[in-house]
Design an enzyme around this catalytic site. Structure first.
Site, short mmCIF file in Angstrom:
data_model
loop_
_atom_site.label_atom_id
_atom_site.label_comp_id
_atom_site.label_asym_id
_atom_site.label_seq_id
_atom_site.Cartn_x
_atom_site.Cartn_y
_atom_site.Cartn_z
N ILE A 65 0.49 -1.40 0.09
CA ILE A 65 0.50 0.10 -0.10
C ILE A 65 0.86 1.13 0.20
CG2 ILE A 65 -1.31 1.19 1.24
CD1 ILE A 65 -2.93 -1.48 2.32
N LYS B 196 3.16 13.53 15.03
CA LYS B 196 3.41 14.98 16.20
C LYS B 196 4.44 15.46 15.16
CE LYS B 196 6.32 15.70 20.63
NZ LYS B 196 6.63 14.68 21.55
N TYR C 214 -3.07 -6.59 17.00
CA TYR C 214 -3.15 -5.62 15.88
C TYR C 214 -4.32 -5.27 15.87
CZ TYR C 214 -3.49 -4.77 10.45
OH TYR C 214 -2.95 -4.00 9.41
N LYS D 199 -4.47 -0.10 15.68
CA LYS D 199 -5.31 -0.13 14.75
C LYS D 199 -6.66 1.17 15.52
CE LYS D 199 -2.21 -1.02 11.21
NZ LYS D 199 -2.18 0.18 10.84
N VAL E 92 -6.64 -6.75 1.49
CA VAL E 92 -5.98 -6.35 0.63
C VAL E 92 -5.23 -7.02 -0.35
CG1 VAL E 92 -4.49 -4.06 -0.23
CG2 VAL E 92 -6.26 -4.23 1.55
N THR F 152 -2.00 -7.98 -0.54
CA THR F 152 -0.27 -7.97 -0.45
C THR F 152 -0.29 -8.63 0.56
OG1 THR F 152 -1.12 -6.45 1.88
CG2 THR F 152 -1.30 -5.12 0.66
#
Length: 263
Positions: A19, A126, A159, A163, A192, A194
């Site tokens: 991506i 940041k 995971y 997120k 996706v 990938t």
């Protein structure tokens, strides 16, 4: 487009493949100059992306560094802005996945996931915001969340947690930096095609007693548009988030999943 017509410079992390690569190339197609980042182990892929961006007539630079290390991130942002002249768009894309039942997730597994997927995004947000404010304000900060920031998957607990954290961070950052003219949004890919999803499929298929490829086929059957997405599907949406067309959009974490309908 010429530099004067766009005046937009971008930085994409985790851009050597998947991506991140698709996003970097799409932003170059949109007329942006694009600095790209990844870890040293992926240097060859990163240099290939730089070459492809330059073939499109845009400026680029390969910036090696670990997004979980504050000093690296600060150097990456400084080098990107120094090389391109300023920083207008930050895409905090770098991330990892690991498929394990929660009872088997070690503290080390948890800490590594959070270090890259959540602390890495925080550090990129940041450092980019500081640079944009120093430049006089304005800019686009875009982060990588996931479908699991809205609907967790079993075997992807840590995971998913990372997120969900990106989703909350994005909302808070958008609130704080709006007065500087900075928008902050996240993209949430579904399934996706990938290397990351190849790993997820392998582990999920094994845990569910399916042949390799079985888990992706199982979840793909729930996608209304009838296919797994490709990185370019995500890159198209990031292109929108990086453009003036999204100037009135901030604090959002948007699903790009082809319309998955879970039971």
């Amino acid at each position: 487009m010429s530099d004067t017509e766009t005046g937009r410079n971008a930085l994409v992390t985790g851009a050597s493949r998947g991506i991140g690569r698709a996003i970097a190339l799409r932003l170059a197609d949109d007329g942006h100059d694009v600095a790209v980042n990844d870890v040293a182990a992926n240097a060859a892929g990163l240099e290939e992306v730089v070459g492809l961006i330059r073939e499109k007539g845009r400026r680029s630079a390969a910036l090696l560094g670990d997004v979980s290390a504050e000093a690296d991130v600060e150097a990456i942002v400084q080098d990107a802005a120094g090389t391109l002249g300023r920083l207008d768009i930050m895409v905090a894309n770098a991330g990892i996945a690991q498929v394990l039942p929660l009872l088997e997730v070690s503290v080390e597994d948890w800490d590594r996931m959070m270090a890259i997927n959540l602390r890495g995004v925080f550090l990129c947000y940041k450092a980019a915001a500081k640079r944009m404010i120093e430049q006089g304000g304005g800019g686009k900060i875009i982060g990588a969340a996931s479908i699991v920031a809205h609907r967790p998957f079993a075997m992807l607990g840590h995971y998913s947690a990372s997120k969900w954290g990106v989703r909350g961070l994005t909302q808070a950052a958008a609130m704080e930096w709006a007065r500087h003219g900075i928008t902050v949004n996240a993209y949430c890919p579904g399934i996706v095609g990938t290397a990351m999803w190849d790993l997820i499929d392998e582990k999920l298929s094994e845990s569910e007693g399916l042949q390799r490829g079985g888990a992706i086929r199982k979840y793909s059957d729930l996608i209304h548009l009838g296919r797994v997405s490709v990185p370019e599907d995500v890159a198209k949406f990031v292109s929108y988030l990086a453009s003036p067309d999204s100037d009135y959009m901030t604090g959002q974490s948007v699903m790009i999943d082809g319309g998955i309908q879970f039971a």
